[in-house]
Design an enzyme around this catalytic site. Structure first.
Site, PDB file in Angstrom:
ATOM      1  N   HIS A 164      98.444  98.909 102.151  1.00 16.70           N
ATOM      2  CA  HIS A 164      98.694  98.403 100.796  1.00 16.70           C
ATOM      3  C   HIS A 164      97.427  97.964 100.079  1.00 16.70           C
ATOM      4  O   HIS A 164      97.443  97.730  98.875  1.00 16.70           O
ATOM      5  CB  HIS A 164      99.693  97.241 100.858  1.00 16.70           C
ATOM      6  CG  HIS A 164     101.073  97.710 101.208  1.00 16.70           C
ATOM      7  ND1 HIS A 164     102.024  97.991 100.265  1.00 16.70           N
ATOM      8  CD2 HIS A 164     101.642  98.007 102.401  1.00 16.70           C
ATOM      9  CE1 HIS A 164     103.122  98.409 100.857  1.00 16.70           C
ATOM     10  NE2 HIS A 164     102.918  98.434 102.163  1.00 16.70           N
ATOM     11  N   ASP A 371      91.657  95.927  93.768  1.00 21.73           N
ATOM     12  CA  ASP A 371      93.073  95.756  94.106  1.00 21.73           C
ATOM     13  C   ASP A 371      93.602  97.077  94.640  1.00 21.73           C
ATOM     14  O   ASP A 371      93.279  98.129  94.080  1.00 21.73           O
ATOM     15  CB  ASP A 371      93.861  95.372  92.830  1.00 21.73           C
ATOM     16  CG  ASP A 371      94.981  94.385  93.118  1.00 21.73           C
ATOM     17  OD1 ASP A 371      95.466  94.356  94.257  1.00 21.73           O
ATOM     18  OD2 ASP A 371      95.367  93.652  92.186  1.00 21.73           O
TER      19      ASP A 371
HETATM   20  C1  GDG Z   1      99.277  93.964  98.032  1.00 31.52           C
HETATM   21  C2  GDG Z   1      98.017  94.559  97.434  1.00 31.52           C
HETATM   22  C3  GDG Z   1      99.446  96.135  96.132  1.00 31.52           C
HETATM   23  C4  GDG Z   1     103.493  87.078  91.423  1.00 31.52           C
HETATM   24  N1  GDG Z   1     103.675  85.855  90.901  1.00 31.52           N
HETATM   25  C5  GDG Z   1     104.989  85.593  90.939  1.00 31.52           C
HETATM   26  C6  GDG Z   1     105.627  86.686  91.498  1.00 31.52           C
HETATM   27  N2  GDG Z   1     104.689  87.583  91.791  1.00 31.52           N
HETATM   28  C7  GDG Z   1     104.951  88.900  92.360  1.00 31.52           C
HETATM   29  C8  GDG Z   1     104.674  89.971  91.339  1.00 31.52           C
HETATM   30  C9  GDG Z   1     104.385  91.187  92.211  1.00 31.52           C
HETATM   31  C10 GDG Z   1     103.794  90.560  93.471  1.00 31.52           C
HETATM   32  O1  GDG Z   1     104.084  89.187  93.444  1.00 31.52           O
HETATM   33  C11 GDG Z   1     102.275  90.726  93.511  1.00 31.52           C
HETATM   34  O2  GDG Z   1     102.009  92.033  93.823  1.00 31.52           O
HETATM   35  P1  GDG Z   1     100.561  92.686  93.695  1.00 31.52           P
HETATM   36  O3  GDG Z   1     100.670  94.129  93.834  1.00 31.52           O
HETATM   37  O4  GDG Z   1      99.997  92.321  92.389  1.00 31.52           O
HETATM   38  O5  GDG Z   1      99.605  92.002  94.804  1.00 31.52           O
HETATM   39  P2  GDG Z   1      99.610  91.613  96.430  1.00 31.52           P
HETATM   40  O6  GDG Z   1     100.649  90.643  96.745  1.00 31.52           O
HETATM   41  O7  GDG Z   1      98.240  91.188  96.737  1.00 31.52           O
HETATM   42  O8  GDG Z   1      99.937  92.928  97.250  1.00 31.52           O
HETATM   43  C12 GDG Z   1      98.310  95.127  96.054  1.00 31.52           C
HETATM   44  C13 GDG Z   1     100.639  95.546  96.851  1.00 31.52           C
HETATM   45  O9  GDG Z   1     100.271  95.028  98.121  1.00 31.52           O
HETATM   46  C14 GDG Z   1     101.730  96.583  97.052  1.00 31.52           C
HETATM   47  O10 GDG Z   1     101.297  97.657  97.803  1.00 31.52           O
HETATM   48  O11 GDG Z   1      99.837  96.474  94.814  1.00 31.52           O
HETATM   49  O12 GDG Z   1      97.164  95.741  95.546  1.00 31.52           O
HETATM   50  O13 GDG Z   1      96.999  93.564  97.362  1.00 31.52           O
HETATM   51  O14 GDG Z   1     105.567  91.861  92.540  1.00 31.52           O
HETATM   52  O15 GDG Z   1     105.794  90.095  90.513  1.00 31.52           O
HETATM   53  N3  GDG Z   1     106.962  86.748  91.657  1.00 31.52           N
HETATM   54  C15 GDG Z   1     107.689  85.676  91.266  1.00 31.52           C
HETATM   55  N4  GDG Z   1     107.101  84.570  90.733  1.00 31.52           N
HETATM   56  C16 GDG Z   1     105.773  84.492  90.549  1.00 31.52           C
HETATM   57  O16 GDG Z   1     105.270  83.491  90.077  1.00 31.52           O
HETATM   58  N5  GDG Z   1     109.009  85.701  91.389  1.00 31.52           N
END
Ligand code: GDG
Length: 724
Positions: A164, A371
């Site tokens: 990821h 990212d």
């Molecule tokens: C890894 C990789 C890759 C965030 N704040 C709140 C909240 N979130 C949710 C978002 C989103 C998730 O968290 C964050 O996802 P990301 O993709 O931005 O980042 P990572 O967690 O670091 O994930 C990344 C991912 O894996 C998938 O393969 O995209 O690059 O680092 O879904 O919505 N959700 C809620 N409240 C919040 O305040 N409910």
């Protein structure tokens, strides 16, 4: 019945203790939703750590029982394991290295040991639940060693792996003292998926440099398996975000939030607290934007949600302090009683709250320094039901490859940052809607369900390919059966490749002369008048004549250009042309001039460019350039350009070992046929053989041959056994 097992560090559940009771909440992440279509079906399961350090057996039992209802199986980790394996090696070694923050990497042997130990713990747990026909889908950087560990126990198991986070360039990855072990761990998989083509090619480059293995269209040939590598950008549950954005609860929240902030234009940023997300850089850019654009004072606010994460790790603590200070400074400098430049939340929001923020934001600022993908930007787009809004996206996010209709910026370029904010805030609605529409269409199509299906499809594809090329390793029992058939037959035809099959490889090709053992084998084989032995090699006829001419054998040289029957002179395929050689040789010489270590071998009817001794990587680059150059100038010339093991060979297309061997198949109506060979040129021979032939591939279990042996040593053993 076979089942599918998802494995990740964390189970998709949040367990908390409230008034002495354990409370279970399903996690809302996109991955959990997407994989729901898999792990919730039938016997399928999800294996992972439940998120709490549990010591008491009664509690472990209770959690196990409760999770079983949701098809989840917990692997319990101690507080020490979480500290060393998760917070330590995973988050202080792999995470910074893979995100190019090498100055933050902790190199610590103890943490590495803990990482190995926990991966082994997962492997041991899985051994108890896995059946040989199952499919395993392993997720992410915490479990890089697991594929190889499981493979050791279940050689035929279907194992997929998805990373990821980014896979770094070799220049970063090579800094890790444990790079080989990590890479070998990953290569235990059958299919490896990455978010982007860049991650995929970085991985392939590390495989090439560390394991010396090339690839063709993402397929790597390991001795025992073909492994497939592909770019598979992860999507979101589009419907879920669009539906949530339309729900009354979200709209009610939006009204509430709007009443509180007033009618300013809103810029939104949402991240986990992490140095890879570029939060301080974003704040500095926003500060410069305000300084340069006083007309926006009082009219624009930044809503910045930072979700607490890893705040026990020192680097994250420091980052939190830096962000707090910057926010304080900017709000202190520009704030008014009726206007707050930055609304800063260090906590998470419920889904409807998040959705309301997505709806309200005129601009989303998603500007990580690095990212893997970034799902926030995709969720923002899916939530824009009226299509009004602008996304400013960092080029360093995997998502940038798909969302080229956003405003793409380099987060290190503060000037570009400020310009992007100005452009976004003044973009006409019509233009906003046009870009939003394009991005929405793409995200709807490449959603999380599409991603899950595609992953499974690619994994099945490589499994099918492996099966069609599967050989059986020749065991004692099998070699006895072959011997029985051999003894019964009266008219045998034996095709033997030379290098790699009858002898090992030597840096100096002249060293491969028959040694005592081989001479004895050749003598015994040819002493039996029922045997017709044909050596079928790519080598030139002079060498073969010199080394093997004294035996009662027949020879095919230069892959089939020259043939020598018993008691006759060398002859070649009629009308074979070689005038083409002069021109092609000029081209090859040009490449030799530019590529130290490479050389051209001139054969009667073919030319070979060798690059075994060229700097790793450069040889491959030159080969790509050379083959496309050659394909262009050899078009319509009845020539073949073939890539082999560190060689590119140009030869007449009529010439191949398969065609040459057919002549002997027709000549002797044999009742026992065998063919042994080790490389791609021998595949033509195997394909030309009738079904009943005993075809043996040396060194790999992936081939058109029926059987395989690990090396030339076993070939010698087999041939000795036959003549005993
Ligand atoms: C890894 C990789 C890759 C965030 N704040 C709140 C909240 N979130 C949710 C978002 C989103 C998730 O968290 C964050 O996802 P990301 O993709 O931005 O980042 P990572 O967690 O670091 O994930 C990344 C991912 O894996 C998938 O393969 O995209 O690059 O680092 O879904 O919505 N959700 C809620 N409240 C919040 O305040 N409910």
């Amino acid at each position: 019945m076979s089942k599918t097992i998802i494995v990740s560090n964390r189970l998709p559940v949040k367990i908390s203790e409230e008034e002495g009771e354990l409370v279970y909440k399903p996690s809302e992440g996109g991955l959990a939703t997407g994989l729901g279509s898999i792990y919730k079906q039938g016997e399928n399961i999800w294996v992972g750590w439940p998120g709490l350090a549990i010591t008491k057996d009664v509690e472990k039992k209770a959690i196990t029982k409760q999770l079983a209802k949701e098809n989840m199986k917990p692997v319990f980790l101690s507080a020490q394991e979480i500290e060393d394996f998760y917070e330590g090696f995973s988050n202080e070694t792999l995470w910074p290295n893979f995100h190019y923050f090498n100055q933050y990497v902790v190199y610590n042997e103890e943490l590495w040991k803990a990482y190995q130990k926990v991966n082994a713990k997962f492997a041991k747990y899985l051994e108890e639940v896995v059946e040989p026909d199952d499919t395993l889908w392993i997720h992410d950087y915490q479990l890089l060693l697991l594929p190889e560990m499981i493979r050791a126990k279940f050689p035929k198991l279907s194992i997929g792996f998805f990373l990821h986070i980014p896979f770094p360039s070799y220049e970063s990855f090579r800094l890790l003292p444990w790079r080989r072990e990590l890479l070998n761990g990953m290569l235990g998989s059958d299919f490896l998926g990455f978010h982007t083509y860049d991650d995929m090619r970085h991985f392939l480059s590390s495989v090439n440099r560390l394991a010396g293995l090339g690839n063709s269209n993402g397929q790597i040939n390991l001795p025992d398996r073909k492994v497939l590598v592909d770019a598979l950008p992860m999507g979101i549950d589009y419907e879920r975000y669009a539906t949530t954005a339309a729900s009354p609860e979200t709209i009610a929240r939006e009204v509430r939030y709007r009443t509180s902030v007033g009618d300013q234009k809103l810029i939104l940023s949402i991240d986990r607290l992490d140095y890879s997300k570029g939060i301080p850089q974003r704040l500095r850019a926003f500060e410069l934007f305000l300084e340069r654009n006083p007309q926006y004072l009082n009219k624009v606010s930044l809503i910045m949600v930072v979700v607490p994460s890893r705040d026990q790790v020192p680097k994250y603590k420091q980052l939190k302090e830096e962000v707090d200070l910057l926010v304080g400074r900017i709000n202190g400098k520009y704030g008014r009683l009726n206007w707050t430049p930055i609304h800063y939340f260090y906590r998470s929001f419920p889904l409807h709250g998040l959705s309301a923020l997505y709806r309200m934001a005129h601009v989303a600022l998603v500007t990580p320094m690095r990212d893997g993908m970034n799902l926030v930007c995709k969720e923002y787009i899916a939530s824009k039901l009226d299509k009004k809004g602008v996304l400013i996206l960092s080029e360093m996010a995997g998502a940038a490859k798909e969302l080229s209709d956003s405003i793409l910026i380099n987060p290190n370029d503060i000037e570009q940052y400020v310009t992007a904010l100005e452009t976004a805030l003044s973009m006409p609605e019509e233009e906003q809607m046009k870009h939003m529409q394009t991005m929405q269409e793409s995200l709807k199509r490449y959603n999380i369900h599409h991603w899950v299906n595609l992953f499974m499809e690619r994994l099945n594809f490589v499994k099918e390919q492996q099966k069609s090329l599967e050989t059986s390793i020749i065991t004692e029992k099998l070699s006895k059966e072959i011997k029985k058939r051999y003894d019964k037959s009266k008219n045998r035809l034996i095709f033997l490749d030379y290098d790699g099959t009858l002898t090992g490889f030597h840096a100096d090709p002249l060293q491969s002369k028959p040694d005592g053992e081989l001479k004895k084998i050749m003598k015994n084989l040819t002493a039996d008048k029922n045997n017709n032995v044909v050596v079928i090699s790519g080598r030139g006829r002079d060498t073969l004549e010199e080394w093997l001419g004294s035996y009662d054998i027949e020879i095919i040289a230069e892959h089939g250009v020259w043939l020598k029957e018993k008691g006759k002179k060398w002859r070649t395929i009629a009308n074979l042309k070689h005038e083409w050689k002069a021109n092609i040789q000029k081209v090859l010489d040009g490449y030799v001039n530019r590529t130290p270590g490479s050389f051209v071998e001139v054969k009667d009817y073919s030319l070979v460019w060798h690059y075994r001794k060229v700097e790793t990587g450069l040889g491959e680059v030159r080969t790509r350039e050379l083959t496309s150059h050659l394909k262009y100038i050899t078009a319509n010339k009845n020539l073949n350009v073939l890539e082999g093991d560190m060689v590119v060979e140009i030869k007449n297309s009529e010439v191949n070992k398969g065609r040459a061997s057919t002549f002997w198949l027709e000549k002797y109506n044999a009742d026992f046929i065998t063919a042994l060979g080790d490389d791609w040129t021998d595949e033509d021979t195997f394909l030309a053989m009738p079904d009943e032939a005993v075809t043996v591939k040396v060194g790999s279990t992936t081939s058109a041959a029926k059987y395989s042996v690990p090396s030339y040593k076993e070939v010698r053993k087999l041939l000795t056994q036959l003549t005993d």
